[in-house]
Write a protein that holds these residues in place. Structure first.
Motif, PDB file in Angstrom:
ATOM      1  N   LEU A  37       0.861  -1.171   0.000  1.00 32.01           N
ATOM      2  CA  LEU A  37       0.000   0.000   0.000  1.00 32.01           C
ATOM      3  C   LEU A  37       0.899   1.222   0.000  1.00 32.01           C
ATOM      4  O   LEU A  37       1.828   1.318   0.813  1.00 32.01           O
ATOM      5  N   ALA A  38       0.644   2.151  -0.911  1.00 31.27           N
ATOM      6  CA  ALA A  38       1.453   3.370  -1.002  1.00 31.27           C
ATOM      7  C   ALA A  38       0.529   4.571  -1.152  1.00 31.27           C
ATOM      8  O   ALA A  38      -0.614   4.446  -1.590  1.00 31.27           O
ATOM      9  N   PHE A  39       1.036   5.736  -0.781  1.00 34.06           N
ATOM     10  CA  PHE A  39       0.293   6.982  -0.895  1.00 34.06           C
ATOM     11  C   PHE A  39       1.087   7.967  -1.746  1.00 34.06           C
ATOM     12  O   PHE A  39       2.303   8.075  -1.597  1.00 34.06           O
ATOM     13  N   VAL A  40       0.413   8.688  -2.620  1.00 33.96           N
ATOM     14  CA  VAL A  40       1.050   9.729  -3.427  1.00 33.96           C
ATOM     15  C   VAL A  40       1.248  10.943  -2.529  1.00 33.96           C
ATOM     16  O   VAL A  40       0.286  11.478  -1.973  1.00 33.96           O
ATOM     17  N   THR A  41       2.511  11.382  -2.377  1.00 34.97           N
ATOM     18  CA  THR A  41       2.814  12.524  -1.504  1.00 34.97           C
ATOM     19  C   THR A  41       3.236  13.768  -2.276  1.00 34.97           C
ATOM     20  O   THR A  41       3.263  14.868  -1.716  1.00 34.97           O
ATOM     21  N   TYR A  42       3.562  13.606  -3.559  1.00 34.59           N
ATOM     22  CA  TYR A  42       4.007  14.731  -4.392  1.00 34.59           C
ATOM     23  C   TYR A  42       3.795  14.321  -5.834  1.00 34.59           C
ATOM     24  O   TYR A  42       3.961  13.155  -6.184  1.00 34.59           O
ATOM     25  N   ILE A  43       3.451  15.296  -6.685  1.00 36.19           N
ATOM     26  CA  ILE A  43       3.259  14.983  -8.101  1.00 36.19           C
ATOM     27  C   ILE A  43       3.577  16.211  -8.944  1.00 36.19           C
ATOM     28  O   ILE A  43       3.278  17.336  -8.556  1.00 36.19           O
ATOM     29  N   THR A  44       4.252  15.980 -10.087  1.00 32.43           N
ATOM     30  CA  THR A  44       4.544  17.060 -11.029  1.00 32.43           C
ATOM     31  C   THR A  44       4.653  16.479 -12.433  1.00 32.43           C
ATOM     32  O   THR A  44       4.988  15.308 -12.602  1.00 32.43           O
ATOM     33  N   ASN A  45       4.367  17.319 -13.412  1.00 31.83           N
ATOM     34  CA  ASN A  45       4.573  16.908 -14.808  1.00 31.83           C
ATOM     35  C   ASN A  45       5.693  17.723 -15.448  1.00 31.83           C
ATOM     36  O   ASN A  45       5.903  17.665 -16.653  1.00 31.83           O
TER      37      ASN A  45
END
Length: 64
Positions: A37-45
């Motif tokens: 189980l993992a959680f998205v903590t940061y996102i960028t394109n």
């Protein structure tokens, strides 16, 4: 543990999303049943190909 991953953004990923990462045996072409189980903590394109993102994920604990 936090790690980064580049993925096609075909699910409109957002910070806070839960991901169930499943181990896949390419030789046998089946899922092994091992999951994380993992959680998205940061996102960028930034500087990515069209429709791809870089995301930081924090692995929570083994699932089984």
């Amino acid at each position: 543990m936090t790690t980064f991953e580049i993925r096609k953004n075909d699910r409109n990923f957002e910070v806070g999303d839960k991901l169930i990462l499943q181990e896949y045996d390419r030789e046998k072409q089946v899922c092994t049943g091992y999951e994380l189980l993992a959680f998205v903590t940061y996102i960028t394109n930034f500087a990515q190909k069209m429709d791809y993102v870089v995301m930081a994920i924090r692995v929570n604990r083994p699932q089984n």
